[in-house]
Design a protein around this motif. Structure first.
Motif, PDB file in Angstrom:
ATOM      1  N   TYR A   1       0.848  -1.206   0.000  1.00 12.64           N
ATOM      2  CA  TYR A   1       0.000   0.000   0.000  1.00 12.64           C
ATOM      3  C   TYR A   1       0.874   1.245   0.000  1.00 12.64           C
ATOM      4  O   TYR A   1       0.650   2.180  -0.756  1.00 12.64           O
ATOM      5  CB  TYR A   1      -0.872  -0.046   1.253  1.00 12.64           C
ATOM      6  N   ARG A   2       1.915   1.222   0.826  1.00  7.28           N
ATOM      7  CA  ARG A   2       2.789   2.393   0.910  1.00  7.28           C
ATOM      8  C   ARG A   2       3.517   2.620  -0.402  1.00  7.28           C
ATOM      9  O   ARG A   2       3.644   3.753  -0.852  1.00  7.28           O
ATOM     10  CB  ARG A   2       3.811   2.198   2.022  1.00  7.28           C
TER      11      ARG A   2
ATOM     12  N   ARG B   1       2.545   1.809  -3.360  1.00 10.34           N
ATOM     13  CA  ARG B   1       1.608   2.355  -4.353  1.00 10.34           C
ATOM     14  C   ARG B   1       1.240   3.796  -4.028  1.00 10.34           C
ATOM     15  O   ARG B   1       1.127   4.638  -4.921  1.00 10.34           O
ATOM     16  CB  ARG B   1       0.342   1.493  -4.419  1.00 10.34           C
ATOM     17  N   ALA B   2       1.059   4.087  -2.744  1.00  4.34           N
ATOM     18  CA  ALA B   2       0.704   5.457  -2.349  1.00  4.34           C
ATOM     19  C   ALA B   2       1.811   6.425  -2.747  1.00  4.34           C
ATOM     20  O   ALA B   2       1.568   7.488  -3.325  1.00  4.34           O
ATOM     21  CB  ALA B   2       0.448   5.518  -0.840  1.00  4.34           C
TER      22      ALA B   2
ATOM     23  N   LEU C   1       1.796   7.020  -6.458  1.00  8.74           N
ATOM     24  CA  LEU C   1       0.676   7.787  -7.008  1.00  8.74           C
ATOM     25  C   LEU C   1       0.690   9.230  -6.539  1.00  8.74           C
ATOM     26  O   LEU C   1       0.288  10.123  -7.275  1.00  8.74           O
ATOM     27  CB  LEU C   1      -0.654   7.134  -6.601  1.00  8.74           C
ATOM     28  N   ASN C   2       1.101   9.460  -5.315  1.00  5.96           N
ATOM     29  CA  ASN C   2       1.039  10.823  -4.792  1.00  5.96           C
ATOM     30  C   ASN C   2       2.012  11.009  -3.635  1.00  5.96           C
ATOM     31  O   ASN C   2       1.650  10.808  -2.479  1.00  5.96           O
ATOM     32  CB  ASN C   2      -0.400  11.130  -4.345  1.00  5.96           C
TER      33      ASN C   2
ATOM     34  N   ALA D   1       3.222  13.660  -2.264  1.00  7.52           N
ATOM     35  CA  ALA D   1       2.874  14.722  -1.314  1.00  7.52           C
ATOM     36  C   ALA D   1       1.871  14.215  -0.285  1.00  7.52           C
ATOM     37  O   ALA D   1       2.049  14.393   0.924  1.00  7.52           O
ATOM     38  CB  ALA D   1       2.320  15.933  -2.050  1.00  7.52           C
ATOM     39  N   ALA D   2       0.822  13.551  -0.767  1.00 10.47           N
ATOM     40  CA  ALA D   2      -0.184  13.029   0.161  1.00 10.47           C
ATOM     41  C   ALA D   2       0.416  11.941   1.044  1.00 10.47           C
ATOM     42  O   ALA D   2       0.079  11.825   2.217  1.00 10.47           O
ATOM     43  CB  ALA D   2      -1.386  12.496  -0.607  1.00 10.47           C
ATOM     44  N   SER D   3       1.322  11.153   0.477  1.00 11.32           N
ATOM     45  CA  SER D   3       1.948  10.095   1.267  1.00 11.32           C
ATOM     46  C   SER D   3       2.776  10.689   2.386  1.00 11.32           C
ATOM     47  O   SER D   3       2.786  10.197   3.509  1.00 11.32           O
ATOM     48  CB  SER D   3       2.850   9.238   0.382  1.00 11.32           C
ATOM     49  N   ARG D   4       3.507  11.773   2.064  1.00 13.44           N
ATOM     50  CA  ARG D   4       4.331  12.415   3.053  1.00 13.44           C
ATOM     51  C   ARG D   4       3.450  12.933   4.185  1.00 13.44           C
ATOM     52  O   ARG D   4       3.744  12.758   5.354  1.00 13.44           O
ATOM     53  CB  ARG D   4       5.065  13.597   2.405  1.00 13.44           C
ATOM     54  N   TYR D   5       2.338  13.538   3.800  1.00  5.31           N
ATOM     55  CA  TYR D   5       1.422  14.045   4.805  1.00  5.31           C
ATOM     56  C   TYR D   5       0.898  12.903   5.677  1.00  5.31           C
ATOM     57  O   TYR D   5       0.701  13.064   6.875  1.00  5.31           O
ATOM     58  CB  TYR D   5       0.266  14.786   4.141  1.00  5.31           C
ATOM     59  N   ALA D   6       0.699  11.733   5.040  1.00  6.20           N
ATOM     60  CA  ALA D   6       0.154  10.608   5.794  1.00  6.20           C
ATOM     61  C   ALA D   6       1.208   9.959   6.676  1.00  6.20           C
ATOM     62  O   ALA D   6       0.937   8.972   7.336  1.00  6.20           O
ATOM     63  CB  ALA D   6      -0.430   9.578   4.837  1.00  6.20           C
ATOM     64  N   GLY D   7       2.409  10.511   6.691  1.00  4.71           N
ATOM     65  CA  GLY D   7       3.433   9.995   7.570  1.00  4.71           C
ATOM     66  C   GLY D   7       4.280   8.896   6.954  1.00  4.71           C
ATOM     67  O   GLY D   7       4.984   8.191   7.662  1.00  4.71           O
ATOM     68  N   ILE D   8       4.203   8.739   5.644  1.00  3.82           N
ATOM     69  CA  ILE D   8       5.001   7.712   4.985  1.00  3.82           C
ATOM     70  C   ILE D   8       6.347   8.318   4.594  1.00  3.82           C
ATOM     71  O   ILE D   8       6.404   9.417   4.051  1.00  3.82           O
ATOM     72  CB  ILE D   8       4.269   7.174   3.736  1.00  3.82           C
TER      73      ILE D   8
ATOM     74  N   LEU E   1       5.202  19.541   6.525  1.00  2.83           N
ATOM     75  CA  LEU E   1       5.455  19.254   5.118  1.00  2.83           C
ATOM     76  C   LEU E   1       6.456  20.241   4.508  1.00  2.83           C
ATOM     77  O   LEU E   1       6.848  20.094   3.359  1.00  2.83           O
ATOM     78  CB  LEU E   1       4.140  19.307   4.328  1.00  2.83           C
TER      79      LEU E   1
ATOM     80  N   SER F   1       4.014  12.516  10.990  1.00  2.49           N
ATOM     81  CA  SER F   1       3.377  11.484  11.814  1.00  2.49           C
ATOM     82  C   SER F   1       3.565  11.767  13.301  1.00  2.49           C
ATOM     83  O   SER F   1       2.686  11.455  14.097  1.00  2.49           O
ATOM     84  CB  SER F   1       3.897  10.091  11.445  1.00  2.49           C
TER      85      SER F   1
ATOM     86  N   MET G   1       0.905  14.183  14.075  1.00  6.21           N
ATOM     87  CA  MET G   1      -0.389  13.511  14.096  1.00  6.21           C
ATOM     88  C   MET G   1      -0.589  12.791  15.413  1.00  6.21           C
ATOM     89  O   MET G   1      -1.670  12.808  15.993  1.00  6.21           O
ATOM     90  CB  MET G   1      -0.456  12.501  12.951  1.00  6.21           C
TER      91      MET G   1
ATOM     92  N   LYS H   1      -3.930  17.012  -4.038  1.00  6.51           N
ATOM     93  CA  LYS H   1      -2.481  16.915  -4.064  1.00  6.51           C
ATOM     94  C   LYS H   1      -1.951  16.394  -2.734  1.00  6.51           C
ATOM     95  O   LYS H   1      -1.074  15.550  -2.710  1.00  6.51           O
ATOM     96  CB  LYS H   1      -1.882  18.293  -4.359  1.00  6.51           C
ATOM     97  N   GLU H   2      -2.487  16.912  -1.642  1.00  8.54           N
ATOM     98  CA  GLU H   2      -1.919  16.549  -0.350  1.00  8.54           C
ATOM     99  C   GLU H   2      -2.855  15.707   0.508  1.00  8.54           C
ATOM    100  O   GLU H   2      -2.410  15.010   1.397  1.00  8.54           O
ATOM    101  CB  GLU H   2      -1.562  17.820   0.437  1.00  8.54           C
TER     102      GLU H   2
ATOM    103  N   ILE I   1      -5.388  10.457  -2.457  1.00  6.99           N
ATOM    104  CA  ILE I   1      -4.754   9.873  -3.642  1.00  6.99           C
ATOM    105  C   ILE I   1      -5.862   9.536  -4.623  1.00  6.99           C
ATOM    106  O   ILE I   1      -6.710   8.703  -4.345  1.00  6.99           O
ATOM    107  CB  ILE I   1      -3.925   8.637  -3.243  1.00  6.99           C
TER     108      ILE I   1
ATOM    109  N   PHE J   1      -6.660   5.982  -5.679  1.00  8.54           N
ATOM    110  CA  PHE J   1      -7.006   5.041  -4.617  1.00  8.54           C
ATOM    111  C   PHE J   1      -8.518   5.059  -4.387  1.00  8.54           C
ATOM    112  O   PHE J   1      -9.175   6.061  -4.642  1.00  8.54           O
ATOM    113  CB  PHE J   1      -6.295   5.432  -3.322  1.00  8.54           C
TER     114      PHE J   1
ATOM    115  N   GLN K   1      -3.684   7.461   6.771  1.00  4.97           N
ATOM    116  CA  GLN K   1      -2.704   7.636   7.851  1.00  4.97           C
ATOM    117  C   GLN K   1      -2.578   6.402   8.736  1.00  4.97           C
ATOM    118  O   GLN K   1      -1.544   6.184   9.336  1.00  4.97           O
ATOM    119  CB  GLN K   1      -3.089   8.816   8.753  1.00  4.97           C
TER     120      GLN K   1
END
Lengths: 361, 561
Positions: free
Chosen positions: A229-230, A232-233, A236-237, A239-246, B316, B337, B340, B353-354, B357, B360, B369
């Motif tokens: 999942y990580r 693929r995330a 695909l994106n 920026a969003a992954s970074r925000y999600a803590g990846i 970020l 994280s 968070m 963008k942020e 996805i 998905f 998250q």
């Protein structure tokens, strides 16, 4: 939103059209190949006949095709993972060579070990060497922001030169030296570590079936685990992954490393299952054809299976075509290239259609 | 021959669209729509996103062709195959996103795509003369030799208007023209529009801001679900009436704001410096405190450091200097994280963008998250049942409209994606929420819902009784959401609401901080400042001056250069 039957049918048609469109790439590529053949004054129907029967016409053709399919599928799987992680691995060639070297060196340096343990160790060594060769560009990208497009290509050259050095020196078969022929080949590996061949009088080895299992495992890995999942995330994106803590660079590097692992395994199988020694030009471009396989398989591990069989068949049939109708097998490379071109354009085409369909939103 | 307008074009008495039907696969975008606009009037076209207003106007402008119905100009039927045909017939359109080349000058932008009167030799001097003449006639102040990138947004819009007038527009369609403007710029625009109408132009004003529609238009047509649901003179109309027409049910436009009860400082920003993409400090010495239970609105014109501030607060974007304290812990350089884990949630400005996805699925985005935590994952393998279970509850609780949980979110509407993101962020039970432009590009129904959710997080707020929730059957999910919100009331969520929509800020905030060039110009209480005063502060005028506490003659010095 309730939908009328009419629009549902239309949606279904649209979707099946999108799915079938890439398949048109193959006939289209062959059509252009036919024009080239006619320019060369060769009857395209005869040539293609030889090509198809050569690849799929009899047991011998099919088994040969599957032998070529094996490295294509493995490298393709690695490239699927990399692509899904948003990185482009052009280093399959070098990773494959490193895998082959590691396997050969290990097997030749432990001649007294029992066969099956040695065989498994050799496969692991090949996979590890390929993974290492993919990890370096991954690390460079993560730490220094070096583009993996460049670094993986350069790693190919390093691997090729390293193999040449070994084959011209330390790893050259002592027999070659004695005979004075100095062929750049290693000694043969002991029979006990050869991969099992289930069909008598054919070169098809169990590596093919292992590769099939891996295709399924990669599918499970990418879609049913949190690590997949990580990856693929991140692909695909970011920026969003970074925000999600990846940790984005980490997973990009991981995708490259796993990609290298599969290419290394492919190299290992080439030694253990096909050539039984390390030799020059062992790869014959599998590292690059793997990209074609991945793209044609729509970047899906299960899609890579038919894709690799198709391109494996093209390689075998192309060789036959060269022998029977004297068409240079480079034509096959041309056709592969055209297939990629059409597949990629079909993707752009379907995306545009989708956008046009959505525009009313 | 009819009367000539100031741009030398014959006046168009009336443009009339009759029985327009436009179908897209699965959607009837315009369902027998009748619409007309007459010379000398400003006709507002009101409707939510997806109501079909843009589709209708795109047909008037030749971007789409109607499936049924016809377009009459002064009684003569016209068929537009492209915008070129529409322009030739005297119809111009100002798009929401300007179609200008930043590197070129005003004159060059106007000349772009036109035939030169001297064949292969450019006739920029001729164009310039006409641009100046038009600017004069219509009261559009503009420097014709300035490069477009140097111009403020309001000025760029003027360039677009001049472009349309230059091309002979007698009818002008303006698509959400105020979305990007400061209150003062809106006033200037309205003056221009009134003047154009007085000249004899026919204007169509597309908007979903009710007070603007009431302020500027002569007539208003309301679209809902592709159909005309109302048509009336603006005189005498009320916001509530128009909103109800637009949404199809009564809408809450004013929110009750009970006083704050909890007040610990949860987020503290000390003298913060953050670099923007161009390497210049976008946030330059900003300090701010956010208390438990309050909504602090951060007002400002786009590009004054809001985006960089939000990114720095969420980890970020690196901080160059200064400190960020979350629950008294220094998180200046902490990862997203870690923040968070301390209870920070973020509704990002650029949700695609942020925040999510696009390829998905709904379910995959909901676990963005927490995808590595139980119950979603056992060792490394996903438990799809647990994921689906929670995703279903969240989708129901936050009223996200999606065909299935496996639908890629790129197929959802903006409002539903935003509800999904907000739901996910609130589901995490944060103590501090950064909400950046939470309702931008979201229709009024969804905006209202989002506003109520934001308010519901404050201490003592009673807006959980939203009409949306009330209308739904009390499903288990609905009950759960109520309980959840009740629980969160006690948590006293602190919200930093970053928005360029002053109405939104004023409707929701307890306190309003105004940001200008990366610094806080001043902080006012909810009802302390008028729109105009806030507008002045957004242009960099200090609070004391803006509120008239100190009479000043040096106002111009504080204006942006």
């Amino acid at each position: 939103m309730p939908m009328s039957d009419e629009s549902r049918v239309k949606q279904l048609l649209d979707r099946s059209f999108d799915a079938l469109l890439p398949l048109l790439a193959v006939p289209l590529a062959f059509l252009i190949g036919a024009v080239i053949l006619m320019v060369m004054d060769v009857d395209p129907i005869a040539a293609y006949g030889v090509l198809i029967t050569g690849a799929f016409g009899d047991v011998s053709g099919i088994t040969q095709t599957l032998v070529r399919t094996t490295p294509l599928l493995l490298v393709g799987l690695g490239i699927v993972i990399a692509f899904r992680g948003g990185v482009l691995n052009i280093g399959g060639e070098g990773q494959l060579v490193m895998g082959a070297i590691a396997t050969t060196v290990l097997v030749l340096s432990l001649p007294t070990w029992p066969g099956w343990i040695l065989m498994i160790l050799a496969m692991l060594a090949g996979a590890a060497a390929g993974a290492f060769w993919g990890f370096i560009p991954g690390l460079l990208r993560a730490r220094l922001g070096v583009s993996e497009n460049l670094s993986t290509i350069m790693m190919n050259a390093i691997a090729a030169q390293f193999a040449n050095f070994l084959l011209a020196g330390p790893l050259m078969d002592p027999l070659q030296r004695e005979l004075g022929s100095f062929l750049p080949e290693s000694a043969r590996i002991p029979r006990s570590v050869w991969l099992y061949r289930p069909i008598p009088q054919s070169s098809l080895h169990i590596g093919f079936f292992i590769a099939l299992i891996f295709a399924i495992l990669v599918y499970i890995f990418l879609w049913r685990t949190s690590i997949g999942y990580r990856i693929r995330a991140v692909g695909l994106n970011p920026a969003a992954s970074r925000y999600a803590g990846i940790n984005v660079p980490y997973y990009e590097a991981l995708a490259l490393t796993l990609g290298g692992m599969f290419a290394g395994l492919a190299g290992s199988f080439e030694v253990l299952g096909v050539h039984h020694k390390l030799l020059e030009y062992l790869s014959s471009g599998y590292g690059f054809s793997g990209i074609v396989v991945a793209l044609f398989g729509k970047l899906h591990p299960l899609g890579a299976i038919p894709a690799s069989i198709l391109f494996g068949g093209l390689l075998v049939g192309g060789d036959k075509m060269q022998r029977v109708v004297q068409v240079p097998s480079a034509l096959i490379t041309t056709i592969s290239g055209l297939v990629v071109l059409f597949v990629v354009s079909s993707v752009i085409f379907t995306e545009r259609r989708a956008r046009r369909r959505k525009i009313h939103g | 021959m009819s009367k000539l307008l100031s741009n030398g074009q014959p006046q168009i008495g009336e443009v009339r669209a009759v029985g327009i039907v436009k179908r897209f696969p699965g959607v009837l975008a315009n369902d027998h729509v009748d619409f007309d606009v007459k010379a000398g009037e400003i006709h507002a076209l009101l409707g939510e996103n997806g109501a079909g207003k843009s589709t209708l106007m795109r047909q008037l402008y030749g971007l789409y062709q109607p499936d049924e119905g016809k377009i009459l100009i002064d009684g003569v039927e016209h068929r537009f195959h492209s915008p070129k045909d529409a322009i030739r017939a005297g119809i111009g359109m100002i798009h929401q996103h300007f179609m200008l080349v930043p590197e070129l000058t005003v004159v060059e932008n106007v000349a772009l795509g036109l035939k030169s009167s001297r064949g292969f030799v450019l006739d920029l001097d001729v164009v310039e003369k006409r641009v100046c003449a038009l600017a004069e006639q219509y009261g559009l102040k503009i420097d014709p030799k300035a490069s477009v990138w140097q111009l403020a947004v309001g000025e760029q819009q003027r360039v677009e208007i001049i472009k349309a007038l230059y091309r002979g527009a007698a009818v002008l369609i303006l698509d959400e023209p105020t979305a990007v403007l400061t209150p003062q710029e809106v006033d200037d625009l309205f003056v221009t529009l009134r003047q154009m109408a007085a000249e004899g132009h026919a204007l169509v004003f597309i908007s979903h801001k009710l007070h603007e529609v009431l302020a500027i238009s002569d007539r208003v047509t309301v679209l809902r679900d592709g159909r005309v649901v109302g048509k009336r003179p603006t005189q005498g109309a009320t916001k509530e009436e128009l909103a109800q027409m637009m949404v199809g049910r009564p809408v809450i436009l004013q929110y009750d704001m009970p006083p704050l009860q909890c007040g610990d400082t949860l987020l503290k920003i000390e003298d913060l410096f953050v670099q923007g993409d161009r390497g210049v400090d976008a946030v330059a010495g900003l300090s701010l405190e956010l208390h438990a239970g309050e909504i602090l609105g951060l007002a400002g014109v786009s590009g004054n450091g809001q985006r960089e501030l939000a990114q720095a607060l969420t980890g970020l974007r690196p901080v160059r200097k200064g400190r960020v304290l979350l629950h008294d812990k220094d998180v200046t350089n902490a990862s997203p994280s870690e923040r968070m884990a301390l209870g920070l949630s973020y509704i990002p400005e650029e949700r695609m963008k942020e925040g999510a996805i696009r390829d998905f699925s709904v379910a995959d985005n909901i676990i963005l998250q927490d995808h590595h935590k139980p119950p979603y994952v056992r060792s490394i393998f996903f438990d799809f049942k647990a994921i689906k279970n929670d995703a279903k509850r969240l989708v129901e609780a936050f009223n996200v409209k999606t065909p299935t949980l496996d639908t890629p979110i790129k197929n959802l509407s903006g409002g539903n994606i935003q509800k999904l993101i907000m739901g996910r962020e609130l589901w995490r039970r944060p103590s501090v929420l950064i909400a950046a432009q939470p309702t931008r590009g979201v229709d009024i129904g969804a905006s209202e819902y989002i506003h109520q959710q934001l308010l519901g997080q404050r201490n003592g707020a009673t807006t959980v009784e939203s009409s949306v929730v009330q209308r739904r059957t009390p499903t288990q999910a609905g009950m759960e959401m109520r309980e959840m919100l009740e629980g969160r009331r006690e948590q006293c969520l602190a919200t930093l609401l970053i928005s360029e929509d002053l109405d939104e800020i004023r409707a929701l905030s307890d306190r309003i901080a105004v940001i200008y060039e990366g610094k806080i110009v001043g902080i006012v209480d909810r009802n302390e400042a008028t729109v105009e005063q806030l507008g002045l502060m957004m242009a960099g005028v200090r609070k004391e001056e803006a509120l008239g506490l100190k009479k000043s003659g040096d106002h111009s010095e504080k204006e942006p250069s």
